[in-house]
Design an enzyme around this catalytic site. Structure first.
Site, PDB file in Angstrom:
ATOM      1  N   HIS A  80     -21.413  51.333  20.812  1.00 48.63           N
ATOM      2  CA  HIS A  80     -22.621  50.492  20.702  1.00 48.63           C
ATOM      3  C   HIS A  80     -22.759  49.548  21.889  1.00 48.63           C
ATOM      4  O   HIS A  80     -21.765  49.031  22.413  1.00 48.63           O
ATOM      5  CB  HIS A  80     -22.695  49.759  19.362  1.00 48.63           C
ATOM      6  CG  HIS A  80     -21.621  48.761  19.074  1.00 48.63           C
ATOM      7  ND1 HIS A  80     -21.678  47.444  19.476  1.00 48.63           N
ATOM      8  CD2 HIS A  80     -20.455  48.880  18.386  1.00 48.63           C
ATOM      9  CE1 HIS A  80     -20.612  46.809  19.036  1.00 48.63           C
ATOM     10  NE2 HIS A  80     -19.846  47.641  18.386  1.00 48.63           N
ATOM     11  N   ASP A  82     -24.649  46.686  21.925  1.00 53.07           N
ATOM     12  CA  ASP A  82     -24.852  45.262  21.620  1.00 53.07           C
ATOM     13  C   ASP A  82     -23.537  44.535  21.378  1.00 53.07           C
ATOM     14  O   ASP A  82     -22.507  45.138  21.077  1.00 53.07           O
ATOM     15  CB  ASP A  82     -25.766  45.085  20.396  1.00 53.07           C
ATOM     16  CG  ASP A  82     -25.207  45.726  19.128  1.00 53.07           C
ATOM     17  OD1 ASP A  82     -24.615  46.814  19.226  1.00 53.07           O
ATOM     18  OD2 ASP A  82     -25.360  45.130  18.041  1.00 53.07           O
ATOM     19  N   ASP A 111     -15.677  44.450  22.228  1.00 53.61           N
ATOM     20  CA  ASP A 111     -16.385  45.105  21.128  1.00 53.61           C
ATOM     21  C   ASP A 111     -17.858  45.229  21.524  1.00 53.61           C
ATOM     22  O   ASP A 111     -18.595  44.288  21.397  1.00 53.61           O
ATOM     23  CB  ASP A 111     -16.209  44.268  19.859  1.00 53.61           C
ATOM     24  CG  ASP A 111     -16.980  44.808  18.681  1.00 53.61           C
ATOM     25  OD1 ASP A 111     -17.486  45.934  18.763  1.00 53.61           O
ATOM     26  OD2 ASP A 111     -17.100  44.074  17.675  1.00 53.61           O
ATOM     27  N   GLU A 144     -25.802  47.724  16.472  1.00 56.16           N
ATOM     28  CA  GLU A 144     -24.735  48.141  15.540  1.00 56.16           C
ATOM     29  C   GLU A 144     -24.257  46.949  14.734  1.00 56.16           C
ATOM     30  O   GLU A 144     -23.914  47.066  13.567  1.00 56.16           O
ATOM     31  CB  GLU A 144     -23.562  48.739  16.335  1.00 56.16           C
ATOM     32  CG  GLU A 144     -22.457  49.358  15.458  1.00 56.16           C
ATOM     33  CD  GLU A 144     -21.413  48.374  14.946  1.00 56.16           C
ATOM     34  OE1 GLU A 144     -20.670  48.739  14.030  1.00 56.16           O
ATOM     35  OE2 GLU A 144     -21.341  47.233  15.445  1.00 56.16           O
ATOM     36  N   GLU A 145     -24.254  45.789  15.392  1.00 51.91           N
ATOM     37  CA  GLU A 145     -23.730  44.589  14.732  1.00 51.91           C
ATOM     38  C   GLU A 145     -24.655  44.081  13.621  1.00 51.91           C
ATOM     39  O   GLU A 145     -24.296  43.162  12.901  1.00 51.91           O
ATOM     40  CB  GLU A 145     -23.490  43.473  15.768  1.00 51.91           C
ATOM     41  CG  GLU A 145     -22.483  43.841  16.877  1.00 51.91           C
ATOM     42  CD  GLU A 145     -21.046  43.937  16.378  1.00 51.91           C
ATOM     43  OE1 GLU A 145     -20.823  43.785  15.172  1.00 51.91           O
ATOM     44  OE2 GLU A 145     -20.153  44.169  17.215  1.00 51.91           O
ATOM     45  N   ASP A 168     -14.422  51.981  18.027  1.00 53.62           N
ATOM     46  CA  ASP A 168     -14.983  50.688  17.606  1.00 53.62           C
ATOM     47  C   ASP A 168     -14.112  50.055  16.527  1.00 53.62           C
ATOM     48  O   ASP A 168     -14.582  49.242  15.743  1.00 53.62           O
ATOM     49  CB  ASP A 168     -16.413  50.924  17.090  1.00 53.62           C
ATOM     50  CG  ASP A 168     -17.205  49.636  16.993  1.00 53.62           C
ATOM     51  OD1 ASP A 168     -16.812  48.638  17.633  1.00 53.62           O
ATOM     52  OD2 ASP A 168     -18.213  49.619  16.260  1.00 53.62           O
ATOM     53  N   HIS A 352     -15.481  39.208  17.478  1.00 55.05           N
ATOM     54  CA  HIS A 352     -16.508  38.318  16.905  1.00 55.05           C
ATOM     55  C   HIS A 352     -16.073  36.850  16.958  1.00 55.05           C
ATOM     56  O   HIS A 352     -16.538  36.035  16.176  1.00 55.05           O
ATOM     57  CB  HIS A 352     -16.878  38.713  15.465  1.00 55.05           C
ATOM     58  CG  HIS A 352     -17.487  40.077  15.367  1.00 55.05           C
ATOM     59  ND1 HIS A 352     -18.233  40.491  14.282  1.00 55.05           N
ATOM     60  CD2 HIS A 352     -17.504  41.123  16.227  1.00 55.05           C
ATOM     61  CE1 HIS A 352     -18.644  41.736  14.473  1.00 55.05           C
ATOM     62  NE2 HIS A 352     -18.214  42.141  15.654  1.00 55.05           N
TER      63      HIS A 352
HETATM   64 ZN   LIG Z   1     -18.093  47.047  17.273  1.00 58.06          ZN
END
Ligand SMILES: [Zn+2]
Length: 377
Positions: A80, A82, A111, A144-145, A168, A352
């Protein structure tokens, strides 16, 4: 450091430095389109931007197979584009011990930019060394997030692969996500009746009170041993001297058992309905199934994504490690659409958060792993 190892690290730093929070992946997509042109692959963008309100769609590319695997079944590699916020103006720092971090004011974005970097450099290696490989599909998704909105909006009729790998999954080397939940989000609106709070409160219907009565009956946290429930936001009323007419509540449910996610949702709905009725208020409830559960059979059928992953790790002297996830990823959508997808290890830690990091050594080994996956039958 070997020349190609330095190249993948540089690639990662370049990719991680690009802004691209969810719905704003345009700069990442433009970068990838240019890079893949150099590899003689045209990345096509779909119409997802308009569907989800972002500035960019999913990117898709195809590479013909080569040599003795030219006619083998194609394999899809997905990552992904984003990142979560705060993800703009990232400053990437490489320490002497090989640790790579941001300056801690933003996420690092390993990520999933490390997944993208690994896929590009693994494929570049395959091309340069003229290695035999099956046809390869590339998929770079948006948002994706945000419940995997990009992969959910994808038109799967153009995907030819029956197998897919998406790097991921954070954790120790060799992890893969063995299960991910069904996730339902919900929004409740309770409509009561406004009235002056001091002169004639008895003429009002208090929406906040009705919501409170319902919420106090709903078990939050673990609803059972495999289902979670969370009421995340509540908002209501407008001034202190009026009986509040409306109250909005938002929440989510996740469960490792699909039916239990829906059963829990039904019970939440009836509690809100009962309490609204008791108070004489109206209730409106919107629910949306965001992602759908899957579970990987640890037995790993020959030829399956998991079996290939285990074999590739063995070549590196490593073993696959199953990790239960309660998050959800693009793989949920791929599996829902009939693809044997596997969310595999990506070198990223403390994701995150502004403490997110990766390491030079892990990126190098990981890129080698992707190269094995691209070239093994
Ligand atoms: Zn991810």
């Amino acid at each position: 450091m070997r020349k190609n190892d330095k190249r993948v690290i540089d690639r990662f730093i370049e990719l991680a430095s690009i802004d691209g929070e969810s719905f704003n992946e345009r700069p990442v997509a433009d970068y990838l389109i240019r890079k893949f042109q150099k590899l003689r692959i045209q990345l096509c963008e779909d119409d997802t931007a308009g569907k989800i309100g972002g500035n960019c769609g999913n990117l898709y590319g195809f590479a013909e197979g080569r040599g003795k695997y030219a006619d083998s079944e194609p394999v899809l590699f997905c990552a992904h584009m984003d990142t979560v916020a705060p993800g703009n103006n990232k400053k990437i720092i490489i320490k002497d011990d090989g640790t790579i971090t941001s300056d801690h004011t933003t996420v690092l974005g390993a990520d999933d930019r490390v997944g993208i970097a690994g896929i590009i450099e693994a494929y570049t290696g395959v091309v340069e060394e003229e290695l035999d490989h099956p046809p390869i599909e590339f998929l770079f998704t948006v948002a994706e997030e945000v419940y995997g909105l990009g992969s959910t909006a994808l038109d799967y009729s153009k995907i030819r692969s029956g197998l897919a790998f998406a790097p991921d999954c954070s954790g120790e080397y060799g992890v893969y996500s063995s299960c991910e939940p069904t996730l339902i989000s919900f929004e409740v609106r309770i409509k009561g009746k406004a009235s002056h709070a001091g002169y004639e409160p008895e003429k009002g219907i208090n929406a906040i009170a009705a919501a409170a009565a319902a919420i106090s009956r709903i078990k939050q946290g673990w609803a059972d041993d495999h289902t979670t429930l969370n009421i995340g936001t509540i908002e209501g009323g407008s001034v202190t001297n009026a009986v509040p007419e409306t109250c909005f509540i938002k929440g989510e449910i996740r469960s490792g058992v699909h039916e239990d996610a829906h059963r829990t949702m039904e019970s939440v709905k009836s509690i809100f309905s009962e309490e609204a009725t008791r108070a004489g208020a109206q209730v409106f409830i919107d629910t949306k199934e965001r992602i759908t559960v899957y579970r990987k059979d640890p037995g790993a059928v020959p030829g399956s994504a998991l079996e290939r992953y285990k074999r590739a790790l063995e070549k590196q002297g490593k073993t696959a490690v199953a990790k239960k996830s309660f998050g959800g990823s693009d793989i949920n959508s791929l599996i829902k659409n009939g693809i044997d997808g596997l969310n595999i290890y990506g070198p990223m830690h403390n994701i995150h958060t502004t403490e997110e990091y990766t390491t030079v050594q892990e990126i190098v080994s990981f890129t080698e792993l992707i190269k094995i996956l691209m070239t093994q039958p």
